[in-house]
Design a protein around this motif. Structure first.
Motif, PDB file in Angstrom:
ATOM      1  N   LEU A 241      32.800  14.259   9.819  1.00  0.00           N
ATOM      2  CA  LEU A 241      32.244  13.616  10.999  1.00  0.00           C
ATOM      3  C   LEU A 241      32.779  12.193  11.053  1.00  0.00           C
ATOM      4  O   LEU A 241      32.501  11.372  10.167  1.00  0.00           O
ATOM      5  CB  LEU A 241      30.715  13.611  10.938  1.00  0.00           C
ATOM      6  CG  LEU A 241      30.008  12.904  12.105  1.00  0.00           C
ATOM      7  CD1 LEU A 241      30.341  13.569  13.434  1.00  0.00           C
ATOM      8  CD2 LEU A 241      28.510  12.880  11.878  1.00  0.00           C
ATOM      9  N   VAL A 243      32.723   8.675  12.658  1.00  0.00           N
ATOM     10  CA  VAL A 243      31.821   7.821  13.430  1.00  0.00           C
ATOM     11  C   VAL A 243      32.533   6.500  13.703  1.00  0.00           C
ATOM     12  O   VAL A 243      32.631   5.646  12.808  1.00  0.00           O
ATOM     13  CB  VAL A 243      30.498   7.571  12.683  1.00  0.00           C
ATOM     14  CG1 VAL A 243      29.540   6.776  13.561  1.00  0.00           C
ATOM     15  CG2 VAL A 243      29.860   8.897  12.264  1.00  0.00           C
ATOM     16  N   PRO A 253      24.000  10.992  10.877  1.00  0.00           N
ATOM     17  CA  PRO A 253      25.174  11.780  10.481  1.00  0.00           C
ATOM     18  C   PRO A 253      24.815  12.977   9.608  1.00  0.00           C
ATOM     19  O   PRO A 253      25.369  14.066   9.787  1.00  0.00           O
ATOM     20  CB  PRO A 253      26.030  10.760   9.716  1.00  0.00           C
ATOM     21  CG  PRO A 253      25.642   9.439  10.285  1.00  0.00           C
ATOM     22  CD  PRO A 253      24.176   9.556  10.597  1.00  0.00           C
TER      23      PRO A 253
END
Length: 703
Positions: A241, A243, A253
């Protein structure tokens, strides 16, 4: 995906394909000279060419030892030119390569070349002498929903700056599929075509993509800019992920990764990519869709999207990464229909929505204008039909297959069969897979719901449980709006921000409810300044509720942050106030020797926290005993004692700093003052005092 721009997803193929500059008619391989072999990257990619990816600053894996052409594509931001990125191609051909050409995107602007000569259009030829020929060019990065192509004039988030013209009105209204905002960019990885001649054993093409600066690359999608990466591995997949620093991620998250991991385990349809890259897209750009999946295992999702929604875009895009089948015109609805359905079903299974929300989402496909389309005929589609009616049809088939097979199969069996095909899924192949998973009756329903305007009805919760089993536990929590504080002076309800005295205990009740169809576990932790101080956990049966109370005693003054399942409360703790004696009275002012009077003392507290202290009880300055008192905020308590006197004269009876006088008449020979039973009475007063804290005569107000 955005419901208002469902058609934008048709552009997904363009997004992936546009990154590769396909050879023109002039790019076909020339006839080889004696001893040479000609090859085009278009044909070689599937066999010999490979693509490796890396984080900035890490080394990419090398799969060959100089036998293949190595191509490193380096991407970098150009903050001074929003809407464009810089691409540098660096080739390393082995000695056996006798010629090499590459064709870049026609929209590119070459800024430097070393070892390459332009031979026409966007085609460049190696001079054959330079060991590592390079080609550097600027490439428009924005893709809009209007064209699905690069649009250099439309710059997301761009406003007029000194020396620059403001964007046009047309550009200002663009909605984006991919974008370069200046300090960051989400772009497709360029995939230039290449052709070469060589001698001897086969020479392939090994590709890798890197970022010059901060960034992350996937298989076909890249993020450029400051960011952090959070990873989790589950079911043989690693979820990355990304960010961005410019993104305000609405979900935690870890929650996003937990949802993806759960979906990976539950979706048993094959085709699990080893690495899935998800980018949380900053919302400063006017995105055309809520999320977009590119290539095999890359996607971006708007950073403000939630997990607890029936059209969960995080799971919708993940389901797309599990689809490895190609479709025909008559079956392409399955792509979005299955993604929409499984996004809702998996979210339901993860206890993020209830059945009512799940059903309401699918039921839209049974209503106009979606119900009137023919899924197998895209010319009849209205915007979103393949998602909404397609999702409902997949759901209905899933339920019917489960019933027909006694739950031994599901639509996941169909999904898996489609993934296992080498050729495109035709209508007959789709129906055959449905029949194999269910039976001919289910296949007939699939044919009717896809080739006619017939629309299925949404099923009930009871029908759902008959086919899918009991709904999973759905445990919810109602966090307290008020707390309860207890101590020596009070036991009462208080509202936040909570004000306590040192030594008092705060209790917070939490209602735990299980609306699901199976027993579930709950856990509630109370943390004070990030330190867990109390925990309540256990199992709760379906369709039941219980209340658990968590507590903590605050012994030291200060300000504390108390957290309970993500909700914060402020607790201020003070030293206890000092009790004040408001008055001391006797029931009579004169007595005969041996007589007794009832002495009453009123102790008050005007502070917003309890008052706690010791009060001396004296007669003529001699301390008889000390009373420990505790008074609630803005309240009072009453102390009573019986004092008997033998010695004539005037005597002063005091409690704390307040007193009253009693006169003893007709003196006798006795010279002592006695307090019959005072010690017992005073001892009883301490018990009485505790009982008086909540009495009606206590004056207090809620803070």
């Amino acid at each position: 995906m955005s419901r208002r721009l469902r058609a934008a997803l048709v552009l997904l193929v363009l997004v992936a394909a546009a990154g590769a500059s396909a050879p023109s008619a002039a790019d076909t391989a020339a006839a080889p000279q004696p001893g040479e072999t000609a090859v085009s990257a278009t044909a070689a990619t599937a066999a010999a060419a490979t693509s490796t990816t890396q984080h900035a600053g890490t080394a990419a894996a090398t799969q060959t030892a100089g036998s293949d052409i190595r191509l490193e594509t380096s991407l970098s931001l150009t903050p001074e030119r929003p809407g464009e990125i810089t691409v540098r191609l660096r080739f390393a051909p082995p000695d056996r390569v006798t010629s090499l050409t590459t064709t870049i995107d026609a929209a590119a602007t070459v800024v430097s070349s070393q070892g390459f000569d332009r031979v026409g259009g966007a085609r460049y030829e190696w001079d054959g002498r330079t060991a590592t020929p390079t080609l550097t060019y600027r490439l428009p990065a924005n893709r809009t929903s209007a064209s699905g192509r690069f649009d250099a004039a439309a710059t997301p988030g761009r406003t007029a700056t000194p020396g620059q013209a403001a964007p046009s009105a047309a550009a200002a209204t663009q909605q984006y599929l991919l974008a370069d905002a200046g300090p960051w960019a989400i772009v497709s990885i360029p995939w230039p075509a290449a052709q070469w001649r060589y001698t001897g054993a086969t020479v392939g093409l090994e590709r890798r993509t890197v970022v010059d600066g901060a960034g992350v690359v996937g298989t076909r999608l890249a993020f450029l800019g400051e960011h952090r990466v959070v990873e989790r591995t589950a079911s043989g997949q690693t979820f990355r992920l990304v960010v961005p620093a410019a993104a305000d991620l609405r979900e935690q998250p870890d929650d996003v990764l937990a949802s993806l991991a759960s979906a990976s385990a539950a979706l048993r349809v094959g085709d699990r990519d080893p690495v899935v890259t998800m980018i949380a897209a900053p919302t400063s750009v006017d995105w055309a869709v809520r999320g977009l999946q590119v290539g095999e295992a890359d996607a971006w999702v708007r950073a403000d999207e939630r997990l607890s929604t029936a059209d969960n875009p995080w799971l919708h895009e993940y389901v797309h990464t599990r689809q490895s089948f190609a479709t025909t015109n008559r079956t392409k609805w399955v792509v979005e229909g299955s993604a929409d359905y499984y996004a809702a079903l998996l979210t339901l299974r993860q206890d993020r929505i209830d059945f009512e929300r799940f059903a309401a989402n699918l039921e839209r496909g049974s209503r106009q204008p979606y119900s009137g389309v023919v899924l197998a005929d895209p010319e009849t589609w209205v915007s979103g039909a393949q998602y909404l009616k397609g999702g409902l049809v997949v759901g209905v088939l899933d339920r019917r297959i489960r019933l027909a097979s006694d739950r031994s199969h599901s639509f996941g069996s169909v999904f898996s069969a489609l993934n296992g095909r080498d050729d495109a899924v035709t209508q007959s192949a789709f129906l055959a897979a449905v029949a194999a998973a269910g039976n001919d009756s289910v296949a007939a329903a699939a044919d009717r719901f896809t080739t006619t305007t017939a629309a299925p009805e949404m099923w009930t919760q009871a029908e759902h449980e008959a086919a899918f089993g009991a709904l999973p536990a759905r445990v919810g929590y109602t966090l307290p709006e008020v707390g309860r504080v207890s101590g020596v002076a009070r036991n009462e309800t208080v509202r936040p921000p909570f004000l306590l005295a040192a030594g008092e205990t705060l209790r917070l009740p939490v209602e735990v409810v299980n609306d699901g169809g199976a027993a579930g576990e709950y856990r509630v932790a109370l943390a004070v300044d990030n330190r867990t101080v109390d925990v309540a956990d256990g199992e709760i049966q379906p369709e039941t509720a219980t209340t658990v109370t968590l507590s903590h005693r605050f012994d030291e003054p200060g300000q504390y942050r108390v957290e309970l399942r993500g909700r914060s409360y402020v607790v201020r703790v003070r030293e206890p106030a000092t009790p004040t004696v408001a008055s001391v009275t006797a029931n009579r002012s004169t007595v005969r020797p041996g007589g007794a009077v009832a002495v009453t003392a009123t102790v008050a507290n005007d502070a917003p926290v309890p008052a706690v202290g010791d009060l001396p009880v004296t007669v003529d300055g001699d301390r008889l005993r000390t009373e420990s008192v505790a008074v609630a905020p803005n309240g009072s308590v009453t102390l009573r004692a019986v004092v008997a006197f033998d010695e004539p004269g005037t005597h002063r009876v005091a409690v704390g700093n307040r007193s009253t006088t009693v006169t003893v008449q007709e003196p006798t020979a006795a010279t002592s003052t006695r307090t019959p039973g005072f010690g017992a009475v005073a001892g009883a007063l301490a018990v009485l005092l505790c009982g008086l804290v909540g009495a009606a005569n206590a004056k207090r107000r809620e803070k």
